[in-house]
Scaffold this active site. Structure first.
Site, mmCIF file in Angstrom:
data_model
loop_
_atom_site.group_PDB
_atom_site.id
_atom_site.type_symbol
_atom_site.label_atom_id
_atom_site.label_comp_id
_atom_site.label_asym_id
_atom_site.label_seq_id
_atom_site.Cartn_x
_atom_site.Cartn_y
_atom_site.Cartn_z
ATOM 1 N N LYS A 1 -6.639 -4.830 -3.080
ATOM 2 C CA LYS A 1 -7.241 -5.561 -1.953
ATOM 3 C C LYS A 1 -8.283 -4.681 -1.250
ATOM 4 C CE LYS A 1 -3.512 -4.507 1.383
ATOM 5 N NZ LYS A 1 -4.273 -3.541 2.158
ATOM 6 N N ASP B 1 0.792 -1.250 0.000
ATOM 7 C CA ASP B 1 0.000 0.000 0.000
ATOM 8 C C ASP B 1 0.821 1.295 0.000
ATOM 9 O OD1 ASP B 1 -1.960 -1.893 0.215
ATOM 10 O OD2 ASP B 1 -2.720 -1.255 2.159
ATOM 11 N N CYS C 1 -2.129 -2.594 7.696
ATOM 12 C CA CYS C 1 -2.116 -3.517 6.549
ATOM 13 C C CYS C 1 -0.870 -4.402 6.501
ATOM 14 C CB CYS C 1 -2.293 -2.737 5.261
ATOM 15 S SG CYS C 1 -3.971 -2.079 5.112
#
Ligand code: C5J
Length: 226
Positions: free
Chosen positions: A133, A28, A166
């Site tokens: 995701k 990310d 994450c």
């Protein structure tokens, strides 16, 4: 150590690195988390805190690319109709911008919008795995496990943001699927330094209960020549 692994100086003990079977995972590193005006900033965070991870990730990407080893980039984002974004996620808390709202970098955390893209310094190259995701973990609703299995990946080296959300969620998911996981200390960052420190301590506790952590220098030093 097996004959086909290399020892990396790590915490809580040496990590058995498997050349060629280890994917570098970059979680990310998106404009929405790293740049002003995105999702991270909308939650009141100082996004400049995350910039510290960029240099180490770039160095590891270069090392993996030079050797032709597998690389995974993830992006936390949702479909434009928000059908994969549970209301519980969208409505929780009081951000100044919610997921799907229009912002300075397009709609927040929506696939294909400028804010959901990976920062130019770490942009994926052809042949690298890019996973969109909807959750915090990289295995939820993505098919990534099957992709990694098909490529013979057994070990994962984690980088990216944020350490305690994450990155940690993905690493725990990976550990439960049988991967040997290493978190790169200077290749991950959090808006909260105390959360990063706590995550590093938690994953390596009790004999590497989730995995190992090490500085990027220790990993780069142990790599076989390109
Ligand atoms: C968050 C992430 N913090 N990539 N996402 O919402 O860690």
């Amino acid at each position: 150590m097996n004959a086909d692994t290399v020892a990396v100086a790590a915490t809580p003990f040496a990590y058995p690195f498997a050349p060629g079977r280890t994917a570098l995972v970059v979680i990310d590193m998106q404009r929405d988390f790293i740049e002003p005006g995105g999702f991270g900033a909308s939650l009141g965070n100082d996004v400049t805190r995350l910039h510290g991870a960029i240099g180490a990730i770039a160095a590891l990407l270069a090392a993996w690319r030079a050797r032709g080893w597998p690389i995974v980039h993830t992006r936390e984002c949702h479909r434009g109709d928000l059908s994969d974004c549970p209301p519980a996620k969208r409505l929780r808390g009081g951000p100044s911008l919610r997921i799907g709202d229009p912002g300075p970098m397009g709609r927040v955390l929506i696939a294909g919008e400028p804010g959901a893209s990976i920062i130019p310094a770490l942009a994926p190259q052809g042949g690298e795995i890019v996973v969109d995701k909807p959750g915090k973990g990289m295995f939820y609703a993505t098919g990534l496990h099957e992709t990694l299995q098909a490529r013979g990946v057994t070990h994962l080296v984690f980088t990216g943001v944020t350490t305690e959300v994450c990155v940690q969620t993905s690493m725990r998911e990976a550990n439960d699927r049988g991967y040997e996981c290493l978190l790169v200390e200077d290749g991950t960052e959090s808006y909260f330094p105390e959360f990063k420190a706590a995550t590093l301590a938690m994953i390596a506790a009790q004999g590497a209960i989730v995995g190992w952590h090490a500085p990027s220098a220790a990993l780069l030093e142990a790599l076989v020549p390109a």
